[in-house]
Design an enzyme around this catalytic site. Structure first.
Site, short mmCIF file in Angstrom:
data_model
loop_
_atom_site.label_atom_id
_atom_site.label_comp_id
_atom_site.label_asym_id
_atom_site.label_seq_id
_atom_site.Cartn_x
_atom_site.Cartn_y
_atom_site.Cartn_z
N ASP A 31 14.41 -2.41 -2.34
CA ASP A 31 13.79 -2.56 -3.66
C ASP A 31 14.62 -1.82 -4.69
OD1 ASP A 31 11.65 -3.92 -2.56
OD2 ASP A 31 10.24 -2.25 -2.71
N HIS A 35 11.84 -3.45 -9.83
CA HIS A 35 10.77 -4.11 -9.07
C HIS A 35 9.39 -3.65 -9.56
CE1 HIS A 35 8.78 -6.17 -5.86
NE2 HIS A 35 8.62 -5.14 -5.06
N GLU A 140 12.76 -1.98 3.21
CA GLU A 140 11.56 -2.55 3.81
C GLU A 140 11.94 -3.66 4.79
OE1 GLU A 140 8.72 -1.83 -0.10
OE2 GLU A 140 9.75 -3.76 0.09
#
Length: 176
Positions: A31, A35, A140
């Site tokens: 990210d 974001h 992630e």
């Protein structure tokens, strides 16, 4: 994800050529601040020295403040939780371990530059805000099922998509 054969030798073309269409937050990805923070930096501005270097893989029962506090000191932490077992299912799991704002603040206080998790989101909205405002890079969608706790060298290279809110990344761990 949509994959399409745009050209094929068997079909009379001189090359095989495939197109792919997917979101930038698909699979293993990072990210960028934009974001969650309008007008902030994109993925092309992430410092490569945060994405490459020594890291610790920590086996934890969850992503609570207590689990974060128990992690060894490191600039890069990857958390292996029961989330890892969710990869065995083809369905998205609505319930999974997440960092909350307090756990994210503790990571920032401890000087963490990168935090990785074994499912599709590092944390709730507050956790994202805390991490991204502090310049911590969230990774992630890591599949850590075959990875044991310990010290590794992390090489995490996101696609350089100018101004993007995230990017798919190839993350490799080398045992130290």
């Amino acid at each position: 994800m949509h994959i399409e054969r745009a050209a094929s030798i068997a079909g009379g073309d001189i090359v095989n050529l495939t197109r792919i269409d997917f979101g930038l937050h698909s699979g293993t990805h990072v990210d960028a601040p934009v974001h969650f923070i309008d007008g902030a930096a994109g993925v092309d501005s992430l410092p490569l020295d945060a994405l490459v270097g020594p890291c610790e893989v920590v086996e934890a029962p969850d992503l609570s403040r207590d689990s974060v506090a128990a992690a060894p000191p490191a600039e890069r932490l990857l958390f292996k939780t029961p989330n890892s077992e969710l990869w065995a299912s083809d369905e998205f799991a609505e319930e999974f371990a997440l960092l909350d704002g307090g756990a994210a603040e503790l990571l920032v206080q401890r000087g963490v530059r990168l935090v990785g998790v074994d499912y599709l989101s590092v944390g709730d909205e507050q956790a994202h805000q805390v991490l991204l405002e502090a310049g911590v890079v969230p990774v992630e969608g890591l599949d850590l099922r075959a990875v044991g706790a310990g010290s590794y060298e992390l090489v995490c290279l996101p696609l350089r998509v100018v101004g993007a809110d995230g990017a798919p990344a190839r993350a490799v761990l080398i045992r130290r």
